[in-house]
Scaffold this motif. Structure first.
Motif, mmCIF file in Angstrom:
data_model
loop_
_atom_site.group_PDB
_atom_site.id
_atom_site.type_symbol
_atom_site.label_atom_id
_atom_site.label_comp_id
_atom_site.label_asym_id
_atom_site.label_seq_id
_atom_site.Cartn_x
_atom_site.Cartn_y
_atom_site.Cartn_z
ATOM 1 N N THR A 73 -17.886 1.793 10.778
ATOM 2 C CA THR A 73 -19.204 1.159 10.712
ATOM 3 C C THR A 73 -19.905 1.463 12.025
ATOM 4 O O THR A 73 -19.357 2.174 12.885
ATOM 5 N N SER A 74 -21.076 0.906 12.213
ATOM 6 C CA SER A 74 -21.815 1.196 13.445
ATOM 7 C C SER A 74 -21.088 0.646 14.678
ATOM 8 O O SER A 74 -21.265 1.134 15.785
ATOM 9 N N THR A 75 -20.229 -0.368 14.450
ATOM 10 C CA THR A 75 -19.553 -0.981 15.596
ATOM 11 C C THR A 75 -18.055 -0.669 15.664
ATOM 12 O O THR A 75 -17.441 -0.827 16.700
ATOM 13 N N THR A 76 -17.448 -0.253 14.521
ATOM 14 C CA THR A 76 -16.003 -0.008 14.545
ATOM 15 C C THR A 76 -15.681 1.424 14.152
ATOM 16 O O THR A 76 -16.456 2.096 13.466
ATOM 17 N N ARG A 77 -14.503 1.854 14.587
ATOM 18 C CA ARG A 77 -14.039 3.194 14.214
ATOM 19 C C ARG A 77 -13.359 3.149 12.851
ATOM 20 O O ARG A 77 -12.928 2.078 12.404
ATOM 21 N N ALA A 78 -13.246 4.297 12.218
ATOM 22 C CA ALA A 78 -12.557 4.353 10.929
ATOM 23 C C ALA A 78 -11.074 4.043 11.142
ATOM 24 O O ALA A 78 -10.512 4.378 12.189
ATOM 25 N N VAL A 79 -10.453 3.395 10.154
ATOM 26 C CA VAL A 79 -9.031 3.058 10.242
ATOM 27 C C VAL A 79 -8.289 3.780 9.134
ATOM 28 O O VAL A 79 -8.708 3.749 7.974
ATOM 29 N N ARG A 80 -7.213 4.460 9.509
ATOM 30 C CA ARG A 80 -6.372 5.095 8.490
ATOM 31 C C ARG A 80 -4.922 4.721 8.770
ATOM 32 O O ARG A 80 -4.452 4.850 9.899
ATOM 33 N N GLN A 81 -4.225 4.269 7.723
ATOM 34 C CA GLN A 81 -2.788 3.996 7.834
ATOM 35 C C GLN A 81 -2.046 4.800 6.775
ATOM 36 O O GLN A 81 -2.608 5.125 5.731
ATOM 37 N N TYR A 82 -0.778 5.087 7.077
ATOM 38 C CA TYR A 82 -0.029 5.986 6.204
ATOM 39 C C TYR A 82 1.324 5.409 5.827
ATOM 40 O O TYR A 82 1.945 4.674 6.602
ATOM 41 N N PHE A 83 1.749 5.774 4.619
ATOM 42 C CA PHE A 83 3.027 5.325 4.060
ATOM 43 C C PHE A 83 3.898 6.555 3.873
ATOM 44 O O PHE A 83 3.435 7.571 3.349
#
Lengths: 219, 315
Positions: A73-83
């Motif tokens: 979003t304009s204030t947060t970074r993208a989040v990616r988690q992996y399995f």
């Protein structure tokens, strides 16, 4: 050290259990820890596994699956988690109990679940029985195939499994679960962990440190 | 798009369903014939067309099923490993043992039942020591026929359940990991054995004229077997619906969509309801053949349904 026959090589090559000189009578029980807070999804592990174990094209012994994705979003970074999807080296492996010829086996000295290619007839009962869906027919050997912690490649050469060696963020920890001083045992004691589908009674030895973010189920 | 015949979690496909059908037919026919021995002893002999059909179809269908199975392996040439290496924990391995014992007893039963025919056949080629050897050995076997028949009944029931146990061992698939499955397959396998016997009877006027007791017995048991099957299907799905989330989901997935259609129209409608209603009408040879064919189709569709729908939902 006990090491006289090659069968005990597991003990000698155990990276973390090298200290267990005194109590080497206790069996090794290899496990793996996937730290989802560190995994960046680079999939170097998949490539290393393929190369080390000569896994043919079109099939793989492990997969890194994107489990959480929160767009930036304009204030947060993208989040990616992996399995990590790969053999869990169950204490009670369903693939071993269903195998009609005993080709699927759990190594008594290391707890590693492996396949004796020579005995496998390719009935696919183990592939159907595995609740983690990590087994496949190797298109070259025509036998069941899956992760064996590099038992015949890296472990035999005194190294850690290929995926663990190559991981750039140290998101994978491999070692002896029976040795309380091993890095993996220490990591499990010091962190919240979970294992996949424990309710089936398979007692998987692939531990996971969950990522920091959750997902709301779309019912 | 979801394809009913090709999906990610599918491991065993339609040749396995044919194998399940053939094993069920064999077990069902042996069961029926051995029950004839107890309930219609006057007509239990090697000339009875139902007994003759069992003598041919029971061993043949299992053999065809096993050949299909061998060629379904990824390494058909390594199939003999199954006969050399055993794993007592594996249902499949126990099945390999069961098949061998089953074949031995079918052979012993056939020799003791058709001893005269066998001796006539051997006599054509050899009048000397081979003939006397066969004569003496078969005389020993004939004395123990009762024992072979009792054993065959037990083995046939075990074989009828076996394919159900084979699938119920798969805890990866909540619908298949179901204790009712072996009983369900036993009941529907018996139905398929009765259906094949009825087909044989329907094309054979001599059977209908002469073996009235046999025909009456088959008519008497066919509906109770179907009722048992209906109840087991009911228990099978109620058990899933009342089970945990995965079991519940598997029942909903199975009973809707393409395989739901196969179940309601094929298994329940064509395979069970139509033959039941047709049975209420006046019986004729045509009606017998018609109902038997539909039941057989229903039994095959049940195996296709259980196999495919069972592998759609994972634990």
């Amino acid at each position: 050290m006990t090491g006289s026959s090659s069968r005990v090589l597991a003990n000698e090559t155990a990276p973390q259990s090298a200290t267990s000189v005194t109590g080497s009578s206790k069996k090794v029980r290899y496990g793996l820890l996937h730290n989802e807070t560190l995994c960046i999804g680079c999939k170097a592990c998949m490539g290393a596994c393929k190369e080390t174990n000569n896994v043919p094209d079109g099939v793989t012994r492990l997969e890194i699956i994107n489990s959480v994705y929160i767009p930036r979003t304009s204030t947060t970074r993208a989040v990616r988690q992996y399995f990590r999807k790969s053999c869990q080296h169950c204490e009670n492996p369903p693939c071993v109990s269903v195998c009609p010829t005993g080709a699927s086996f759990k190594d008594a000295l290391t707890g590693i679940v492996d396949i004796n290619d020579k005995r496998c007839v390719g009935c696919r009962y183990c592939i159907a029985a595995c609740p983690y869906h990590v087994r496949f027919i190797n298109p070259v050997t025509k036998t069941a195939d899956k992760c064996n912690f590099c038992r015949e490649t890296n472990l035999a050469a005194g190294k850690k499994p290929a995926c663990v060696e190559i991981c750039p963020t140290h998101a994978l920890v491999f070692g002896d679960l029976n040795d309380p001083s091993s890095e993996i045992s220490q990591m499990i004691l010091a962190n919240p962990t979970y294992r996949s589908k424990v309710y089936l009674g398979t007692e998987p030895k692939l531990y996971r440190i969950p990522g920091k973010h959750g997902v709301i189920d779309n019912v | 798009m979801f394809n009913a015949f090709h999906f990610d979690t599918l491991v065993w496909d339609w040749p396995i369903a044919i194998y399940l059908l053939l094993v069920g037919i064999s077990a069902g026919m042996i069961t029926l014939t051995m029950l004839l021995k107890y309930y219609v002893p006057a007509e239990y002999n090697g000339k009875n067309p139902i007994v003759m059909a069992t003598a041919i179809v029971a061993p043949l269908s299992v053999m065809i099923g096993l050949v299909i199975l061998i060629f379904h392996l990824t390494r058909p040439t390594a199939f003999w490993h199954l006969l050399v290496f055993y794993n007592p924990d594996s249902i499949m391995s126990l099945g390999v043992m069961l098949f061998q014992v089953y074949f031995v007893f079918i052979f012993l039963w056939l020799v003791s039942l058709y001893r005269d025919e066998l001796l006539r056949l051997v006599g054509k080629f050899n009048k000397g020591c081979l003939f006397s050897l066969v004569r003496n050995l078969s005389a020993i076997l004939q004395k123990r026929r009762q024992w072979f028949e009792n054993m065959l009944l037990v083995l046939a029931v075990l074989l009828g359940c076996y394919t159900g146990f084979l699938l119920s061992a798969l805890k990866s698939f909540p619908m298949l990991n179901n204790p009712v499955l072996p009983l369900l397959f036993l009941a529907s396998g018996t139905t398929s054995g009765i259906a094949v016997a009825m087909l044989v009877g329907a094309i054979n006027q001599r059977f209908i004229d002469v073996y009235k007791g046999t025909l009456h017995f088959i008519h008497k048991i066919e509906n109770p077997v179907i009722f048992a099957e209906i109840f087991l299907l009911f228990a099978f799905f109620i058990g899933l619906l009342l089970g945990d989330g995965h079991k519940n989901l598997s029942a909903h997935n199975a009973l809707s969509g393409f395989w739901g259609g196969v179940f309601w129209i094929g298994v329940i409608g064509t395979g069970i309801a139509v033959p039941l209603v047709a049975g209420l009408l006046r019986t004729s040879r045509k009606q017998m053949a018609f109902s038997a064919t539909l039941s057989l189709i229903g039994v095959f569709l049940l195996r296709m349904f259980v196999l495919y729908a069972g592998q759609m939902t994972v634990a």
